[in-house]
Enzyme design. Structure first.
Site, PDB file in Angstrom:
ATOM      1  N   HIS A 142      -7.886  87.894  17.178  1.00 21.20           N
ATOM      2  CA  HIS A 142      -7.079  87.168  16.324  1.00 21.20           C
ATOM      3  C   HIS A 142      -5.929  86.434  17.682  1.00 21.20           C
ATOM      4  CE1 HIS A 142      -4.191  87.133  12.748  1.00 21.20           C
ATOM      5  NE2 HIS A 142      -3.696  88.959  12.794  1.00 21.20           N
ATOM      6  N   HIS A 190     -13.478  81.550  11.802  1.00 18.03           N
ATOM      7  CA  HIS A 190     -12.838  82.396  10.771  1.00 18.03           C
ATOM      8  C   HIS A 190     -13.591  83.261  10.251  1.00 18.03           C
ATOM      9  CE1 HIS A 190      -9.021  83.312   8.215  1.00 18.03           C
ATOM     10  NE2 HIS A 190      -8.902  83.008   9.448  1.00 18.03           N
ATOM     11  N   ARG A 222      -3.859  74.381   9.239  1.00 15.53           N
ATOM     12  CA  ARG A 222      -3.296  74.299   9.887  1.00 15.53           C
ATOM     13  C   ARG A 222      -3.226  73.847  11.115  1.00 15.53           C
ATOM     14  NH1 ARG A 222      -3.310  81.571  10.085  1.00 15.53           N
ATOM     15  NH2 ARG A 222      -5.312  80.097  10.311  1.00 15.53           N
ATOM     16  N   SER A 228      -3.621  91.639  11.478  1.00 18.50           N
ATOM     17  CA  SER A 228      -2.035  91.646  12.071  1.00 18.50           C
ATOM     18  C   SER A 228      -1.059  91.518  10.792  1.00 18.50           C
ATOM     19  CB  SER A 228      -1.140  90.755  12.652  1.00 18.50           C
ATOM     20  OG  SER A 228      -1.675  88.904  11.612  1.00 18.50           O
ATOM     21  N   ASP A 248      -5.275  78.299  15.879  1.00 16.67           N
ATOM     22  CA  ASP A 248      -4.491  78.420  17.599  1.00 16.67           C
ATOM     23  C   ASP A 248      -5.615  76.839  18.294  1.00 16.67           C
ATOM     24  OD1 ASP A 248      -3.742  80.390  16.809  1.00 16.67           O
ATOM     25  OD2 ASP A 248      -5.492  82.067  16.317  1.00 16.67           O
TER      26      ASP A 248
HETATM   27  N1  HAX Z   1     -17.186  80.933  19.155  1.00 15.29           N
HETATM   28  C1  HAX Z   1     -18.633  81.213  19.680  1.00 15.29           C
HETATM   29  N2  HAX Z   1     -20.051  82.595  18.658  1.00 15.29           N
HETATM   30  C2  HAX Z   1     -19.108  82.706  17.157  1.00 15.29           C
HETATM   31  C3  HAX Z   1     -17.579  81.621  17.523  1.00 15.29           C
HETATM   32  C4  HAX Z   1     -17.165  81.347  17.973  1.00 15.29           C
HETATM   33  N3  HAX Z   1     -15.644  80.764  18.004  1.00 15.29           N
HETATM   34  N4  HAX Z   1     -17.135  82.518  15.994  1.00 15.29           N
HETATM   35  C5  HAX Z   1     -18.136  83.068  15.593  1.00 15.29           C
HETATM   36  N5  HAX Z   1     -18.777  83.175  16.620  1.00 15.29           N
HETATM   37  C6  HAX Z   1     -20.476  83.799  16.584  1.00 15.29           C
HETATM   38  C7  HAX Z   1     -19.208  85.462  16.270  1.00 15.29           C
HETATM   39  O1  HAX Z   1     -19.233  85.896  17.343  1.00 15.29           O
HETATM   40  C8  HAX Z   1     -21.028  86.440  15.773  1.00 15.29           C
HETATM   41  O2  HAX Z   1     -21.712  86.498  16.839  1.00 15.29           O
HETATM   42  P1  HAX Z   1     -22.817  87.472  16.728  1.00 15.29           P
HETATM   43  O3  HAX Z   1     -23.643  87.635  15.683  1.00 15.29           O
HETATM   44  O4  HAX Z   1     -23.847  87.358  17.966  1.00 15.29           O
HETATM   45  O5  HAX Z   1     -21.803  89.088  17.089  1.00 15.29           O
HETATM   46  C9  HAX Z   1     -21.512  85.173  14.599  1.00 15.29           C
HETATM   47  O6  HAX Z   1     -20.870  83.520  15.020  1.00 15.29           O
HETATM   48  C10 HAX Z   1     -20.991  85.555  13.286  1.00 15.29           C
HETATM   49  O7  HAX Z   1     -19.118  85.714  13.106  1.00 15.29           O
HETATM   50  P2  HAX Z   1     -19.286  85.106  11.970  1.00 15.29           P
HETATM   51  O8  HAX Z   1     -19.394  85.715  10.960  1.00 15.29           O
HETATM   52  O9  HAX Z   1     -19.110  83.412  12.299  1.00 15.29           O
HETATM   53  O10 HAX Z   1     -17.421  85.454  12.309  1.00 15.29           O
HETATM   54  P3  HAX Z   1     -16.151  86.790  12.275  1.00 15.29           P
HETATM   55  O11 HAX Z   1     -15.780  86.566  10.547  1.00 15.29           O
HETATM   56  O12 HAX Z   1     -17.265  88.218  12.578  1.00 15.29           O
HETATM   57  O13 HAX Z   1     -15.451  86.834  13.382  1.00 15.29           O
HETATM   58  C11 HAX Z   1     -13.501  85.696  14.347  1.00 15.29           C
HETATM   59  C12 HAX Z   1     -14.419  85.673  13.027  1.00 15.29           C
HETATM   60  C13 HAX Z   1     -12.347  84.636  14.147  1.00 15.29           C
HETATM   61  C14 HAX Z   1     -13.170  86.632  14.805  1.00 15.29           C
HETATM   62  C15 HAX Z   1     -15.408  84.461  15.241  1.00 15.29           C
HETATM   63  O14 HAX Z   1     -15.456  83.332  14.782  1.00 15.29           O
HETATM   64  C16 HAX Z   1     -14.457  84.139  16.767  1.00 15.29           C
HETATM   65  O15 HAX Z   1     -14.226  84.955  17.496  1.00 15.29           O
HETATM   66  N6  HAX Z   1     -13.169  83.255  17.238  1.00 15.29           N
HETATM   67  C17 HAX Z   1     -12.829  82.850  18.442  1.00 15.29           C
HETATM   68  C18 HAX Z   1     -11.568  83.882  18.576  1.00 15.29           C
HETATM   69  C19 HAX Z   1     -10.899  83.208  17.489  1.00 15.29           C
HETATM   70  O16 HAX Z   1     -10.447  81.351  17.648  1.00 15.29           O
HETATM   71  N7  HAX Z   1      -9.653  83.698  16.870  1.00 15.29           N
HETATM   72  C20 HAX Z   1      -8.379  82.762  16.375  1.00 15.29           C
HETATM   73  C21 HAX Z   1      -9.396  83.197  14.762  1.00 15.29           C
HETATM   74  C22 HAX Z   1      -7.745  83.252  13.545  1.00 15.29           C
HETATM   75  C23 HAX Z   1      -6.739  83.651  14.127  1.00 15.29           C
HETATM   76  O17 HAX Z   1      -6.708  84.817  13.793  1.00 15.29           O
HETATM   77  N8  HAX Z   1      -6.149  83.507  14.810  1.00 15.29           N
HETATM   78  O18 HAX Z   1      -4.434  84.364  14.336  1.00 15.29           O
END
Ligand code: HAX
Length: 436
Positions: A270, A317, A326, A240, A372
């Site tokens: 996000h 994250h 947080r 964002s 979150d």
């Molecule tokens: N549940 C299951 N799998 C997860 C996971 C979770 N909470 N977090 C990461 N992974 C997986 C990814 O999907 C990825 O899988 P693939 O290789 O099969 O694609 C693998 O673990 C590696 O990911 P990563 O490098 O650890 O994480 P990224 O930097 O790619 O992504 C995310 C970060 C926040 C997008 C991710 O952890 C996620 O999807 N979390 C759940 C959604 C969430 O809570 N988002 C909010 C984040 C905070 C924020 O911005 N708030 O506004």
């Protein structure tokens, strides 16, 4: 000139001079190298932007102008409840100085004076289907208010580059003043038959928002001070903030650049994760047929979610590698104020269970909860159960950080952002040449 604007001008002029000298001497110094994994992998970790208001450390979490969340709780002026007022954090982010209680009161008054929302914003909102997602309504309302942009008007009249920061500051304060009114209007029209609540001029920015949402509990006002403080900024690279920064770099005005930022916040990876967390918890409780599940039941449900190819919302994250401070701040609040709540206790059990399971997958870089994971349960406790609204609360807070950062970008004369993209064919040809 108002005292905050004056201080910002002094600070920004000094840094602009320093920045020019620094770039003259060190402009060609390398601060990073980029790998193919980063180019294909969402630009993780590439140092490519200046963002003055806060900085994120993978292990310590966010620091606003160098101060951690526990430090802010000690140092920022508070409401009657001992929770910091978000106005104080905005002051700190804008000028890098902890404000006095009098300065925060001045800012609260300023925001009250600037809170008039153009009437067509409400007319536009009322023309939308009532079940339009609250984030869509929020983005449209911000865009509708753009008719009032001081920057857009003054740019049209022909303003010197050296003065861009001034109308951006005006738009910033006006928008921060107006967002709670607009956001509360969206909540009341979506979920309370458009029974709107007039602002209370006695209340500070966060408490007034709580009041206009229609939740009179003093505890909820207190929660909103905390909530709107801790969600305000998370350095510049998050989706964002980065979107708002990119859009602003085209000299799109603060309304349009902030609306752009909110379209990113509305994604489930996000900000929308805050609604996804509580939705996931409600669905789990319904499937298990209990409001007090055991850790074993939760572990089974987590494994089922993963087996269905879904993520566990609220965990993981892109940068953090520890439980998000947080999350911990909200946990502290819940322990102090609502430790008996069923739904809060479910969040704590999920916290006991999920990191171990995600850690065992071997691929998740951060198995810990992010911001979150906790917020929804506390909101449910106070009666704000309509979780599709939660990301709007996050957005109102995020305005403080990205708009303060936008003032800095214009004051420092930051140029149009334009990184380089590549095709996979270019990459293959590059590698062939390397290996020749
Ligand atoms: N549940 C299951 N799998 C997860 C996971 C979770 N909470 N977090 C990461 N992974 C997986 C990814 O999907 C990825 O899988 P693939 O290789 O099969 O694609 C693998 O673990 C590696 O990911 P990563 O490098 O650890 O994480 P990224 O930097 O790619 O992504 C995310 C970060 C926040 C997008 C991710 O952890 C996620 O999807 N979390 C759940 C959604 C969430 O809570 N988002 C909010 C984040 C905070 C924020 O911005 N708030 O506004």
């Amino acid at each position: 000139m108002d005292p905050l604007k004056q201080r910002f001008y002094e600070k920004a002029s000094a840094l602009a001079t320093e920045m020019k000298a620094l770039l003259k001497e060190h402009g060609n110094t390398k601060i990073d190298e980029v790998t193919l994994s980063q180019a294909f992998g969402g630009a993780r970790g590439i140092k490519m932007m200046i963002w003055e208001t806060s900085q994120l450390d993978a292990n310590e979490g966010i620091r606003f102008r160098g101060y951690s969340i526990p430090q802010l709780k000690e140092l920022l002026p508070t409401g009657p409840d001992n929770e910091p007022k978000p106005e104080g954090l905005f002051w700190l982010m804008l000028v890098g100085e902890i404000p006095t209680a009098e300065q925060v009161d001045w800012l609260t008054d300023q925001l009250r004076e600037r809170a008039h929302v153009p009437a067509h914003t409400f007319t536009m909102l009322d023309s939308l289907p009532v079940d339009t997602h609250p984030m869509t309504q929020f983005i449209l309302a911000i865009t509708a208010m753009q008719t009032d942009s001081v920057f857009a008007r003054r740019y049209g009249e022909g303003i010197s580059k050296a003065d861009y920061w001034d109308p951006v500051y005006e738009d910033t304060l006006n928008m921060i003043a107006r967002l709670p009114r607009v956001a509360a209007y969206i909540y009341r029209r979506s979920f309370h038959d458009s029974k709107h609540i007039e602002p209370d001029p006695q209340l500070d920015w966060a408490a007034n928002y709580a009041h206009m949402l229609g939740i009179p509990d003093k505890g909820f006002q207190s929660l909103m001070r905390l909530y709107l403080t801790i969600h305000a900024d998370h350095e510049g690279g998050n989706a964002s903030a980065h979107t708002a920064h990119l859009v602003g770099s085209t000299l799109s005005d603060p309304y349009l650049s902030f609306a752009g930022g909110m379209t990113s916040l509305a994604g489930p990876l996000h900000g929308l994760a805050n609604q996804e967390v509580i939705k996931w918890i409600f669905e789990m409780l319904e499937e298990l047929g209990t409001r007090t599940p055991t850790k074993e039941q939760i572990a089974d449900y987590v494994n089922k979610t993963l087996a269905e190819g879904k993520v566990i919302p609220g965990y993981g994250h892109a940068v953090l590698r520890q439980p998000d401070p947080r999350f911990m701040a909200q946990k502290r609040y819940a322990e102090e104020n609502l430790a008996d709540s069923d739904i809060v206790q479910v969040v704590w059990k999920v916290f006991d269970v999920v990191p171990g399971i995600l850690g065992e997958l071997g691929k998740v870089k951060n198995p810990w909860p992010n911001v979150d994971a906790h917020s929804g349960a506390i909101l449910v406790h106070y009666g704000l159960t309509e979780y599709s609204y939660y990301t709007v609360l996050f957005g109102v807070s995020r305005a403080l950080g990205v708009l303060a950062a936008g003032c800095w970008s214009r004051a420092l004369g930051m140029p149009l952002e334009r990184p380089k993209s590549l095709t996979t064919d270019w990459v293959k040809a590059f590698l062939k040449k390397q290996n020749a």
